[in-house]
Design a protein around this motif. Structure first.
Motif, PDB file in Angstrom:
ATOM      1  N   ARG A 143       1.310  -1.399  -0.133  1.00 29.89           N
ATOM      2  CA  ARG A 143       0.055  -0.178  -0.204  1.00 29.89           C
ATOM      3  C   ARG A 143       0.960   1.262  -0.026  1.00 29.89           C
ATOM      4  N   TRP A 144       0.981   2.270  -0.746  1.00 28.82           N
ATOM      5  CA  TRP A 144       1.557   3.954  -0.909  1.00 28.82           C
ATOM      6  C   TRP A 144       0.212   4.836  -0.701  1.00 28.82           C
ATOM      7  N   SER A 145       0.830   5.846  -1.168  1.00 23.49           N
ATOM      8  CA  SER A 145      -0.012   7.304  -1.601  1.00 23.49           C
ATOM      9  C   SER A 145       0.573   7.288  -2.338  1.00 23.49           C
ATOM     10  N   ARG A 146       0.878   8.056  -3.221  1.00 26.45           N
ATOM     11  CA  ARG A 146       0.867   9.103  -3.985  1.00 26.45           C
ATOM     12  C   ARG A 146       0.438  10.137  -5.231  1.00 26.45           C
ATOM     13  N   ASP A 147       0.952  11.955  -5.481  1.00 24.67           N
ATOM     14  CA  ASP A 147      -0.386  12.900  -5.535  1.00 24.67           C
ATOM     15  C   ASP A 147      -1.349  12.622  -4.887  1.00 24.67           C
ATOM     16  N   GLY A 148      -1.511  12.153  -3.907  1.00 21.97           N
ATOM     17  CA  GLY A 148      -2.618  12.526  -3.402  1.00 21.97           C
ATOM     18  C   GLY A 148      -4.001  11.186  -3.500  1.00 21.97           C
ATOM     19  N   GLN A 149      -3.342  10.485  -4.210  1.00 20.90           N
ATOM     20  CA  GLN A 149      -3.956   9.176  -4.157  1.00 20.90           C
ATOM     21  C   GLN A 149      -3.305   8.009  -3.751  1.00 20.90           C
ATOM     22  N   ARG A 150      -4.112   6.593  -2.903  1.00 26.73           N
ATOM     23  CA  ARG A 150      -4.807   6.218  -1.911  1.00 26.73           C
ATOM     24  C   ARG A 150      -3.847   4.607  -3.021  1.00 26.73           C
ATOM     25  N   PHE A 151      -3.671   3.600  -3.434  1.00 23.76           N
ATOM     26  CA  PHE A 151      -2.772   2.999  -3.852  1.00 23.76           C
ATOM     27  C   PHE A 151      -2.592   1.106  -3.220  1.00 23.76           C
ATOM     28  N   VAL A 152      -3.163   0.167  -3.347  1.00 24.41           N
ATOM     29  CA  VAL A 152      -3.307  -1.024  -2.843  1.00 24.41           C
ATOM     30  C   VAL A 152      -2.803  -2.875  -4.140  1.00 24.41           C
ATOM     31  N   HIS A 153      -1.852  -2.967  -3.763  1.00 27.31           N
ATOM     32  CA  HIS A 153      -1.703  -3.927  -4.520  1.00 27.31           C
ATOM     33  C   HIS A 153      -0.728  -5.098  -4.368  1.00 27.31           C
ATOM     34  N   PRO A 154      -1.507  -6.245  -4.985  1.00 28.16           N
ATOM     35  CA  PRO A 154      -1.551  -7.574  -4.299  1.00 28.16           C
ATOM     36  C   PRO A 154      -0.734  -8.322  -4.514  1.00 28.16           C
ATOM     37  N   THR A 155       0.135  -8.712  -3.966  1.00 23.95           N
ATOM     38  CA  THR A 155       1.119  -9.809  -4.461  1.00 23.95           C
ATOM     39  C   THR A 155       1.842 -10.754  -3.943  1.00 23.95           C
ATOM     40  N   ASP A 156       2.444 -11.211  -4.394  1.00 24.62           N
ATOM     41  CA  ASP A 156       2.965 -12.607  -3.737  1.00 24.62           C
ATOM     42  C   ASP A 156       4.534 -12.571  -3.128  1.00 24.62           C
ATOM     43  N   GLU A 157       5.299 -11.229  -3.662  1.00 28.84           N
ATOM     44  CA  GLU A 157       6.354 -11.457  -4.060  1.00 28.84           C
ATOM     45  C   GLU A 157       6.707  -9.704  -3.981  1.00 28.84           C
ATOM     46  N   ALA A 158       6.132  -9.192  -2.355  1.00 27.77           N
ATOM     47  CA  ALA A 158       6.017  -8.102  -1.933  1.00 27.77           C
ATOM     48  C   ALA A 158       7.826  -6.907  -1.651  1.00 27.77           C
ATOM     49  N   THR A 159       8.724  -7.982  -1.616  1.00 25.78           N
ATOM     50  CA  THR A 159      10.331  -7.480  -1.515  1.00 25.78           C
ATOM     51  C   THR A 159      10.292  -6.538  -3.647  1.00 25.78           C
ATOM     52  N   ARG A 160      10.124  -8.340  -3.955  1.00 27.41           N
ATOM     53  CA  ARG A 160      10.549  -7.627  -6.015  1.00 27.41           C
ATOM     54  C   ARG A 160       9.575  -6.599  -6.463  1.00 27.41           C
ATOM     55  N   PHE A 161       8.561  -6.349  -5.319  1.00 23.82           N
ATOM     56  CA  PHE A 161       7.173  -5.783  -6.016  1.00 23.82           C
ATOM     57  C   PHE A 161       7.716  -4.038  -5.616  1.00 23.82           C
ATOM     58  N   THR A 162       8.492  -4.310  -4.411  1.00 20.25           N
ATOM     59  CA  THR A 162       8.667  -2.701  -3.731  1.00 20.25           C
ATOM     60  C   THR A 162       9.970  -1.541  -4.605  1.00 20.25           C
ATOM     61  N   ARG A 163      10.847  -2.991  -4.446  1.00 18.90           N
ATOM     62  CA  ARG A 163      11.591  -2.562  -5.594  1.00 18.90           C
ATOM     63  C   ARG A 163      11.434  -1.834  -6.740  1.00 18.90           C
ATOM     64  N   GLU A 164      10.400  -2.690  -7.429  1.00 16.92           N
ATOM     65  CA  GLU A 164      10.077  -1.969  -8.781  1.00 16.92           C
ATOM     66  C   GLU A 164       9.571  -1.084  -8.571  1.00 16.92           C
ATOM     67  N   LEU A 165       8.949  -0.951  -7.583  1.00 14.84           N
ATOM     68  CA  LEU A 165       7.590   0.852  -7.698  1.00 14.84           C
ATOM     69  C   LEU A 165       9.080   1.393  -7.210  1.00 14.84           C
ATOM     70  N   PHE A 166       9.719   1.248  -6.297  1.00 12.51           N
ATOM     71  CA  PHE A 166      10.759   2.727  -6.407  1.00 12.51           C
ATOM     72  C   PHE A 166      10.991   2.748  -7.734  1.00 12.51           C
ATOM     73  N   LEU A 176      11.739   9.464  -5.254  1.00 16.50           N
ATOM     74  CA  LEU A 176      11.240   8.128  -4.193  1.00 16.50           C
ATOM     75  C   LEU A 176      10.767   9.711  -2.963  1.00 16.50           C
ATOM     76  N   GLU A 177      10.387  10.441  -2.527  1.00 15.16           N
ATOM     77  CA  GLU A 177      10.049  10.928  -2.058  1.00 15.16           C
ATOM     78  C   GLU A 177       8.240  11.299  -2.092  1.00 15.16           C
ATOM     79  N   SER A 178       8.160  11.015  -3.329  1.00 11.11           N
ATOM     80  CA  SER A 178       6.441  11.430  -4.311  1.00 11.11           C
ATOM     81  C   SER A 178       6.226  10.338  -2.977  1.00 11.11           C
ATOM     82  N   VAL A 179       6.399   8.987  -3.359  1.00 11.92           N
ATOM     83  CA  VAL A 179       5.881   7.425  -2.437  1.00 11.92           C
ATOM     84  C   VAL A 179       5.666   7.583  -1.284  1.00 11.92           C
ATOM     85  N   GLU A 180       4.266   7.639  -0.612  1.00 10.89           N
ATOM     86  CA  GLU A 180       4.428   8.409   0.807  1.00 10.89           C
ATOM     87  C   GLU A 180       4.076   7.366   1.398  1.00 10.89           C
TER      88      GLU A 180
END
Length: 288
Positions: free
Chosen positions: A226-249, A259-263
């Protein structure tokens, strides 16, 4: 186990291995207390096979009982005894059964140090605080250095500080004495903190068995990022949380500003409470 025509336990089947801390959870009336009383030898079962430390508790003798410790949910007798005096008295019974296989009981002063009651050694039991009394309950339960310890709702009525101290004490006991512990509780956070394995009962049946993490993974193989960016809230289900977080950044660039835009970034997995409620609801909806 049956009471008349009512079946309280049905096909309950599990093992507890030496050195484990196992928590048993249930909605009220699902058979937990009956199960524990059968294992302790206080209640005769209607059918089935039970072995505790290699012995059927329904026919166990005093030497078997010397290897088992009990901490009951509520114990308020012996108010006029002094703390050290009672521990020495109870320990004397265990000393009768000491053998090369069954150790001698704790020295009262060592035990008082272990449970943090040295300062209350000469105090009358009726004057102890609730937390101190619960420490004494544990001391009485382990005075004989049991191989197996039953803890029945051990922190009922504790404030958060007293509960945390009790948990630390149980961990010291299992680490130092290598005791096996079967714990009953309604406190899911307590089970998650103390237990290597969790048994979940519903309707007198075992509906869940595994470590807190294993049970949570079984119920929800996916994590949520889960994360926020530009005032919007996002939720993403995943089997690979670490890899997805790395890809998100990586997606948003590598500069500090990007990087600070992801809250409010968090990774959430199913908790033991989620698992417990899901299994109980499933049983209640579908039945045995």
């Amino acid at each position: 186990m049956r009471y008349g025509t009512r079946e309280v336990l049905a096909g309950l089947d599990f093992d507890v291995r030496a050195g484990e801390v196992v928590a048993m959870l249930e909605p009220n009336g699902a058979g937990k207390t009956t199960t524990i009383e059968i294992l302790e030898g206080f209640r005769m079962r209607s059918a089935g096979h039970v072995s505790v430390l290699g012995t059927d508790p329904a026919h166990a003798g005093e030497q078997w009982r010397a290897r088992v410790g009990l901490v009951l949910q509520s114990w308020r007798d012996h108010a006029k005894w002094r703390v050290r005096e009672l521990l020495a008295h109870v320990g004397g019974y265990y000393a009768r059964y000491a053998t090369p296989e069954i150790p001698r009981p704790w020295d009262p002063d060592e035990l008082l140090d272990l449970v943090g009651l040295r300062a209350q050694a000469a105090a009358r039991i009726g004057r102890l605080s609730g937390g101190q009394r619960r420490r004494l309950d544990l001391a009485i339960g382990i005075v004989g250095r049991p191989e197996l310890l039953f803890l029945d709702e051990p922190t009922t009525g504790f404030d958060p500080a007293a509960r945390r101290e009790f948990h630390d004490l149980v961990h010291r006991l299992t680490d130092r004495e290598r005791a096996t512990v079967l714990l009953t509780t309604h406190d899911l956070a307590e089970a998650e903190k103390l237990a290597d394995r969790v048994l979940i009962l519903a309707g007198g049946r075992l509906v869940g068995d595994g470590s807190p993490d294993e049970l949570a993974l079984r119920m929800s193989g996916q994590a949520e990022v889960r994360w926020s960016r530009d005032g919007q809230r996002f939720v993403h289900p995943t089997d690979e949380a670490t890899r997805f977080t790395r890809e998100l950044f990586a997606q948003f660039g590598e500069s500090v500003e990007d990087l600070e835009s992801v809250e409010d970034l968090e990774v959430r997995r199913a908790s033991l409470e989620d698992t417990y409620m899901s299994l109980v609801r499933e049983y209640e909806q579908c039945g045995p």
